[in-house]
Design a protein around this motif. Structure first.
Motif, mmCIF file in Angstrom:
data_model
loop_
_atom_site.group_PDB
_atom_site.id
_atom_site.type_symbol
_atom_site.label_atom_id
_atom_site.label_comp_id
_atom_site.label_asym_id
_atom_site.label_seq_id
_atom_site.Cartn_x
_atom_site.Cartn_y
_atom_site.Cartn_z
ATOM 1 N N ALA A 534 36.827 46.616 32.417
ATOM 2 C CA ALA A 534 35.618 46.481 31.782
ATOM 3 C C ALA A 534 34.974 45.267 31.901
ATOM 4 O O ALA A 534 33.696 44.977 31.947
ATOM 5 C CB ALA A 534 35.850 46.931 30.189
ATOM 6 N N ARG A 535 35.670 44.132 31.711
ATOM 7 C CA ARG A 535 35.101 42.700 31.962
ATOM 8 C C ARG A 535 34.624 42.405 33.187
ATOM 9 O O ARG A 535 33.708 41.979 33.422
ATOM 10 C CB ARG A 535 36.181 41.959 31.494
ATOM 11 N N ARG A 537 33.489 44.942 35.293
ATOM 12 C CA ARG A 537 32.256 45.791 35.226
ATOM 13 C C ARG A 537 30.964 44.900 34.702
ATOM 14 O O ARG A 537 30.081 45.011 34.954
ATOM 15 C CB ARG A 537 32.485 46.922 34.636
ATOM 16 N N ARG A 538 31.230 44.318 33.282
ATOM 17 C CA ARG A 538 30.312 43.650 32.812
ATOM 18 C C ARG A 538 29.678 42.441 33.893
ATOM 19 O O ARG A 538 28.488 42.375 33.720
ATOM 20 C CB ARG A 538 30.886 43.247 31.384
ATOM 21 N N ALA A 541 27.711 44.078 36.185
ATOM 22 C CA ALA A 541 26.435 44.426 35.871
ATOM 23 C C ALA A 541 25.571 43.366 35.775
ATOM 24 O O ALA A 541 24.070 43.447 36.061
ATOM 25 C CB ALA A 541 26.387 45.180 34.347
ATOM 26 N N ARG A 542 25.826 42.208 35.153
ATOM 27 C CA ARG A 542 24.973 41.039 35.213
ATOM 28 C C ARG A 542 24.539 40.716 36.523
ATOM 29 O O ARG A 542 23.395 40.376 36.649
ATOM 30 C CB ARG A 542 25.802 39.699 34.573
#
Length: 715
Positions: A534-535, A537-538, A541-542
């Protein structure tokens, strides 16, 4: 450099524990206190603890000092000084964290040799020597993985922070790059057409020859319509630019009867042919502007290695005043150098000569170097999973000595252990398959023991391998994109079955209890992997947001420039066609010159609209091109460009900052599993800095030939 006080708690704690060990343990064991032994142990402990103060500043010397103190203490005093190798372990962790992979591996090898030598000096049996050596190998592998992972995490976190901080500049530089691209295209395409109109119309108007006037009118209509189409394409924001090629050079030269044309060799690669077309077009445009009436020669020679283009004139008179837009040769020089070629333009004899030599072959795509990057960590984990249980099984008193009574069952057990550990190698690429292969090997291990093919104590070694299955459960969460919850449950169920296989009583109840207990850590490891994914993916996303901002900035810039084209250069080009169709040659000349002047103003605006030279470009692979331009160097891109992780963008930029040299060429090659940077070889000090930077990012200097250096970064 002095150590900082924050380094002191660890050696102080070890010194206190050693001090408490002397009066307590001998009393419990009923051993008399030996003052000489205590004094020697105190001296050795002091050396080891003092060395730990420098473990981050000078981890290599700190490890050497701790091992030098640990070996004689462990060999001569035994349990009187047990903390010598503990200090060496912390020194080795610091070495693996703060130095390159190769240096850390050498430190691990030295630690293994030191521990084995200690056992040999104490008179250990061959079984003890091998057992402790394997335990030392396992410990070195674990420390290497821990230190390398910690080094990479720190580097990546710092790089992501830098990327986020510089994100606004990425959009600014993207817009500036679009301005440069449109400026080059305007100069190369539309200005070329209008220049030809001005030259032919001025000559016909000056001579007053009716045939020349009619020919100039026809040329103005054709070239004006082509200019309108090209300007409309730019104004419509169409990025599909006709590439051109050597066949287009043939057509271009055929329009100029004063040109002597020679072409030898094959067609060459498409990219080189398109650039050769640009060179010839710009050179012929300049001869029309500044050497009217002069003979011109165009020579193109292609072979297996290069494509050479030469355009020369013998000198002449300017055909018309004020038709140059400026910057054409400079743009060509940049484009040719970016393709890895050489470019030269200047006076020769009474005329002017333009030469360009382009590479006819693209750089080899290359592959990831063996034993480098994240794969090296997986290899180390595999070694750990094999060495730890084998070493534990050979320690004195743990089981009958397999060395004294070797049998095929022991060899089969070792083979099954290797098959059990091997899936760690591909845990990132195929985590679910790795789990299935691991569990299959485990069941085969149990079956071999039940059948009597392996020693009866074989499954006792499984307690030393549970961590490997937790790593696999973590990998399923971290690297599998779909639901992976069955994997930790399957690991718990199979492990529970193995542990109760030799028990008596209610086996089913025991299996349920063991499986339930083991499911907790397995699910926890899987959940931690999900959090890590998830990290990532974040972060992705940024990066996607930053890219979207850059695309929006480029689109805004293109629309602004397109609007300017519609009301300036396009209006004049349309007026040129109307005047030519009406037979008003003087108006054709006036409007063509006005269109060139409008485009010259637009080009001046585009070229002046860059970023302040004092502002550092964004730390990305795109920013490397700006950095190279400021240093009068060249960047050549090869392979299919694609988005890579922000931390790799920053790492590539920092490496390029070290590798770029004035008048040198840096080649950035996109590989299937990473990025490779190649440049002329720097001096020895900078090679060491390159190794340190690449290593911290998980990459490596993969080639250091006599004239070039390559650095690989993982994708």
């Amino acid at each position: 450099m002095r150590p900082r006080w924050r380094e002191a708690p660890l050696p102080a704690a070890l010194a206190v524990l050693q001090a408490l060990w002397w009066p307590l343990v001998p009393g419990w064991l009923g051993e008399p206190a030996d003052g000489t032994a205590i004094a020697l142990a105190a001296a050795g402990t002091a050396v080891a603890c003092a060395a730990l103060l420098w473990r981050r500043i000078a981890p290599g010397p700190a490890l050497v000092a701790t091992l030098a103190a640990a070996v004689p203490l462990g060999a001569g005093l035994g349990e009187r000084a047990p903390f010598g190798f503990v200090a060496a372990a912390f020194a080795f962790l610091a070495l693996a964290t703060h130095r390159t992979a190769g240096v850390a591996a050498l430190g691990g090898l030295g630690t293994v040799v030191a521990l084995t030598a200690t056992v040999a000096l104490r008179g250990g049996s061959p079984r003890a020597l091998i057992g402790y050596a394997l335990i030392a190998v396992a410990g070195a592998a674990a420390g290497w993985v821990w230190g390398r992972s910690r080094r990479r995490r720190r580097t990546d976190a710092a790089a992501v922070a830098v990327f986020d901080a510089e994100a606004p500049a990425i959009a600014l530089y993207a817009a500036a790059g679009e301005r440069r691209r449109l400026a080059a295209e305007l100069h190369d395409v539309a200005a070329h057409r209008l220049t030809g109109i001005v030259v032919s119309a001025a000559a016909a108007h000056r001579l007053g020859d009716p045939e020349l006037v009619a020919e100039a009118g026809r040329h103005a209509i054709e070239a004006g319509r082509q200019a309108l189409a090209e300007l409309d394409r730019l104004a419509d924001l169409d990025e599909d630019v006709p590439a051109g090629g050597l066949d287009d050079v043939d057509t271009l030269v055929a329009e100029r009867p004063e040109v002597t044309y020679t072409r030898t060799g094959g067609a060459g690669p498409v990219e080189a042919g398109a650039l050769a077309y640009r060179v010839v077009r710009e050179a012929l445009t300049n001869t029309a502007r500044y050497a009217g009436g002069a003979p011109v020669s165009v020579r193109i020679a292609a072979d297996a290695e290069r494509l050479a283009v030469t355009v020369a004139d013998s000198g002449g008179t300017p055909a018309a005043a004020g038709v140059g837009s400026g910057g054409g040769l400079a743009g060509l020089r940049e484009a040719v150098r970016a393709a890895g070629g050489t470019f030269d333009a200047g006076p020769e004899g009474t005329g002017w000569t333009v030469r360009a030599v382009l590479p006819a072959t693209a750089p080899a795509p290359g592959r990831r170097p063996a034993w480098r990057g994240p794969a090296a960590l997986d290899w180390a984990l595999t070694v750990l999973a094999i060495a730890l249980p084998l070493g534990a099984g050979l320690l004195p008193g743990s089981s009958p000595d397999p060395l004294s009574h070797p049998d095929p069952g022991t060899a089969l057990l070792m083979l099954l252990l290797v098959l059990f550990a091997a899936p760690l190698r591909w845990r990132r690429l195929a985590p679910m398959r790795a789990v299935l292969a691991n569990l299959a090997a485990l069941l085969a291990w149990l079956g071999a023991e039940v059948a009597g093919w392996t020693p009866a104590e074989g499954t006792d070694l499984l307690g030393w391998t549970l961590w490997a299955q937790l790593v696999l459960a973590y990998s399923v969460g971290a690297y599998r994109t779909r639901r992976g919850w069955p994997a930790p449950l399957a690991i718990a169920a199979v492990d529970g079955f193995v542990f109760v296989s030799g028990l008596t009583g209610d086996v089913v109840a025991g299996w349920v209890i063991f499986s339930t207990v083991l499911a907790g850590p397995a699910l926890l490891a899987w959940a931690i992997g999900i959090l890590v994914r998830a990290r990532r993916r974040r972060i992705a996303a940024r990066r996607a947001t930053v890219e979207a901002d850059a695309v929006a900035a480029v689109e805004t810039e293109r629309r602004r420039i397109a609007a300017g084209l519609r009301v300036t250069a396009r209006r004049h080009a349309e007026a040129v066609v109307d005047a030519a169709e009406a037979g008003r040659l003087s108006d054709v000349l006036t409007e063509a010159r006005a269109g060139l002047a409008a485009m010259r103003e637009l080009l001046t605006e585009l070229r002046a609209g860059g970023i302040d030279a004092g502002h550092e470009p964004p730390p990305t692979i795109a920013g490397v091109a700006v950095l190279a331009a400021r240093r009068r160097a060249t960047v050549r891109y090869s392979g299919s460009r694609r988005a890579i992780a922000p931390e790799m963008e920053v790492a590539a930029y920092r490496l390029a900052d070290l590798m770029l040299r004035a008048d040198g060429t840096l080649t950035v090659t996109y590989l299937v599993d990473g990025v490779r940077l190649t440049a002329p070889r720097p001096d020895g000090v900078e090679v060491r800095r390159l190794r340190a930077l690449a290593d911290a990012a998980g990459g490596a200097v993969t080639a250091a030939a006599a004239d070039s250096t390559s650095v690989w970064l993982p994708g």
